[in-house]
Design a protein around this motif. Structure first.
Motif, mmCIF file in Angstrom:
data_model
loop_
_atom_site.group_PDB
_atom_site.id
_atom_site.type_symbol
_atom_site.label_atom_id
_atom_site.label_comp_id
_atom_site.label_asym_id
_atom_site.label_seq_id
_atom_site.Cartn_x
_atom_site.Cartn_y
_atom_site.Cartn_z
ATOM 1 N N ARG A 1 0.835 -1.214 0.000
ATOM 2 C CA ARG A 1 0.000 0.000 0.000
ATOM 3 C C ARG A 1 0.862 1.254 0.000
ATOM 4 N NH1 ARG A 1 -2.794 -3.017 3.936
ATOM 5 N NH2 ARG A 1 -1.957 -1.696 5.608
ATOM 6 N N THR B 1 -5.183 2.072 6.218
ATOM 7 C CA THR B 1 -5.992 1.685 5.059
ATOM 8 C C THR B 1 -5.947 0.178 4.860
ATOM 9 O OG1 THR B 1 -4.079 2.205 3.650
ATOM 10 C CG2 THR B 1 -5.782 3.891 3.860
ATOM 11 N N PHE C 1 -7.801 -1.927 1.851
ATOM 12 C CA PHE C 1 -7.902 -1.142 0.618
ATOM 13 C C PHE C 1 -7.153 -1.862 -0.497
ATOM 14 C CE2 PHE C 1 -9.559 1.842 3.417
ATOM 15 C CZ PHE C 1 -9.908 3.029 2.796
ATOM 16 N N ASP D 1 -8.866 1.284 -4.648
ATOM 17 C CA ASP D 1 -9.302 2.117 -3.517
ATOM 18 C C ASP D 1 -8.264 3.182 -3.192
ATOM 19 O OD1 ASP D 1 -11.659 0.649 -3.189
ATOM 20 O OD2 ASP D 1 -10.650 -0.844 -1.965
ATOM 21 N N PRO E 1 -13.958 0.816 1.219
ATOM 22 C CA PRO E 1 -13.174 -0.091 0.374
ATOM 23 C C PRO E 1 -14.053 -1.126 -0.314
ATOM 24 C CG PRO E 1 -12.159 0.174 2.544
ATOM 25 C CD PRO E 1 -13.509 0.811 2.622
#
Length: 636
Positions: free
Chosen positions: A186, A213, A216, A220, A270
């Motif tokens: 990420r 996050t 995600f 997203d 998400p």
């Protein structure tokens, strides 16, 4: 990220890119090496995984890389629905035309996106049209020679919907799973999306953003960056929503702040959470003093039980398991903290593993579907995404609801998973080890550390839990959003992966010593008004008071009051009484007491000593009734 995208625009999928190059590009560019050693190059590759994880993006980047290579490679991309037609025989002709075009422009790559719509499972319930299309596709892929220089790639997020005849060597030689990105992935994806910005967010904040996050996917995160830019536009130019004429926007004056990302993250749901919400979260700052030691102990035990590639996402020497079964662990205890806090924290630490949840809601989610079918489907899905994690929270909540056949199927499937199957089975049960059904307990070996009984918090953990709360009595809070406008966000680092067992034990042994040393310094700082002392929290994770500034558990900054509401003697007396009162209390009852005390501390009363004592008296009278009710529930 508009424009042409190559492999440099793909973040967090380095292993997948390497495999795609080895299986797709290298046989087409270096075909003479395969011919010299009489090797059959692969004919097909299947991408599968959750939506938005980069399957189509890797295929598009592959098309760009093919055009940039010295030997030009053609790339034909089609959606699964593009080949379908309402006229009988037209779909088969479209497929044949695609393969004829590939033969004329060799070397060539054919990419079918959403291939499950083109080649679904053939069954008696489907019409003959789809069966004919699948048969035609199988015949065309079988008609490719070993040196035809044509490779077929398919992408789908429904692996079980593809006809099984396609999933064998010679057709789709290899299946490549695209998981949800872990913390490192990420962070890489966010770096790629902001690399062309003139004023980029700090690296430290991007790391913090990647840590919050969880769940995600790549799409997203791209939507998160887009929404952050729009939040910045709304903050600087709110008049564009009220005027009808085009307003001039100075692009150079737009700077995406940290507050914009925080607001954007709150506005985005998400894609994985729109279907089902996975219970993945870290230990909160409030509950961490109670459960951090036991969580470290469990992770240390997992480090010994699981192979190395399951504990860490980094390439390392593979450590085989000494057990005859696949890695598994059972968390039990009368306190349900293992289901509410410890289990989700383990999932967050092992977020690089695809997580499959089998609970009471997934068993009875679909109407008319038997529980046995749901259990089989979950275990099959976990085996398709190795290495993976099968999480069964609060197994006793559905154990007595299903019939004998479902229980037998569940236990037999778990017995069939040997050490060669890299699936970590994590099960929680709200009861003592003696009360666990025999069918479940025999699946775990207690002598190999596969059963962990979670005890109630001890005196030291309860003291750490309430000390920081009472210390805030002489401070008042300011909302963090006031500081966010100035770009100051309280940042937290993600849970670090387990590296060395010795480090975990050292941290656990020194936590109590650090608390004792820091406590005397913090009390002196509060009473004497010193600006140079620092207080370390109960976990020993750094300064909590710095320049007479505290940060409360809900993320608010704290400022000292003009007059003390609790002196040192009162604080120690209340703390001592609280520790004695909460002897043997489970975590959720401790959380209830903390919530009630926070109501008193957040009030504007100057004298809170008596209200706190009154609150403790109420809990003291109610604790005996509560424990009696718990015993009655366990007996029933």
């Amino acid at each position: 990220m508009a424009g042409i995208k190559d492999f440099s625009c793909v973040g967090g999928l380095e292993k997948h890119i390497r495999i795609v190059k080895e299986m797709v590009l290298f046989p087409l560019i270096y075909g003479d090496i395969y011919a010299k050693f009489n090797l059959r190059p692969p004919r097909g590759l299947l991408f599968y995984g959750p939506p938005g994880t980069g399957k189509t993006l890797v295929a598009s980047a592959l098309a760009v890389e093919c055009s940039n290579s010295e030997r030009k490679v053609s790339f034909i991309s089609r959606k699964g629905s593009d080949c379908l037609s309402k006229w009988v025989g037209e779909s088969e002709k479209k497929l044949q035309k695609i393969f004829q075009m590939a033969q004329q422009s060799r070397p060539c790559i054919i990419f079918f996106d959403e291939v499950d719509g083109l080649a679904p499972v053939r069954s008696s319930r489907q019409d003959f049209v789809h069966a004919s299309i699948v048969s035609t596709l199988l015949a065309l892929m079988d008609g490719l020679d070993n040196n035809s220089e044509i490779i077929v790639i398919g992408a789908t997020n429904r692996l079980d919907a593809i006809d099984p005849a396609l999933r064998r060597p010679g057709r789709f030689d290899r299946e490549l799973y695209f998981p949800l990105p872990c913390f490192t992935a990420r962070k890489d994806i966010l770096l790629i999306h902001v690399k062309n910005w003139k004023q980029k967010p700090p690296q430290k904040f991007l790391a913090y953003l990647a840590s919050i996050t969880v769940g995600f996917c790549g799409s997203d995160l791209q939507a998160l960056c887009t929404e952050a830019v729009m939040c910045c536009v709304r903050r600087n130019y709110p008049q564009i929503y009220t005027t009808k004429s085009k307003h001039h926007i100075n692009e150079r004056s737009l700077k995406v702040e940290k507050l914009d990302f925080i607001k954007a993250q709150q506005n985005i749901v998400p894609a994985s959470h729109r279907v089902c919400i996975a219970p993945v979260k870290t230990l909160s700052t409030e509950i961490r003093p109670l459960l951090e030691n036991i969580l470290n102990h469990i992770m240390t035990n997992l480090y010994n039980i699981c192979p190395t590639e399951m504990i860490t996402s980094e390439d390392s020497v593979i450590k085989t398991s000494h057990s005859t079964n696949c890695p598994r662990i059972l968390l039990c205890g009368i306190d349900d903290c293992h289901t509410r806090h410890i289990g989700p924290a383990i999932l967050h630490t092992l977020e690089h593993l695809p997580c499959h949840i089998l609970d009471v809601t997934t068993l009875f989610e679909e109407t008319g579907r038997a529980a046995e079918e749901s259990i089989i489907q979950k275990v099959k899905a976990a085996r398709h995404t190795l290495p993976s994690l099968l999480y069964v929270p609060d197994i006793l909540s559905w154990w007595d609801l299903v019939d004998e056949a479902a229980r037998v199927i569940f236990t037999s499937l778990l017995r069939g998973l040997d050490q060669s199957v890299h699936i970590l089975i994590l099960i929680t049960a709200k009861c003592d080890l003696e009360n666990i059904p025999l069918e479940i307990s025999v699946l775990f070996n207690k002598h190999q550390g596969e059963i962990q009984q979670i005890p109630v918090p001890n005196a030291t953990e309860r003291e750490n839990y309430f000390y920081e709360l009472f210390l805030k009595a002489n401070f008042t809070s300011n909302n963090v959003s006031n500081k966010s406008c100035n770009g100051e966000i309280i940042e937290s680092t993600p849970v670090k992966k387990i590296k060395m067992e010795s480090k975990i034990r050292t941290k656990r042994n020194t936590a109590s010593e650090t608390l004792k040393k820091s406590r005397s310094a913090s009390i002196a700082s509060v009473n004497n008004g010193s600006n140079k002392r620092e207080y370390k929290n109960a976990c020993g994770e750094g300064p909590l008071i710095k320049r007479q500034r505290l940060v409360s558990s809900n993320g608010n900054s704290l400022k000292p009051l003009n007059s003390e509401r609790l002196n040192e003697a009162q604080l120690q007396k209340i703390l001592h009484r609280t520790i004695l009162l909460t002897e043997g209390w489970p975590c959720h009852q401790l959380e209830c007491l903390r919530t009630s005390l926070e109501w008193i501390l957040d009030s504007q009363e100057s004298d809170i000593y008596e209200p706190i004592n009154k609150c403790l008296n109420n809990f003291e009278h109610g604790s005996s009734n509560y424990l009696n009710n718990e015993l009655k529930l366990e007996q029933t």
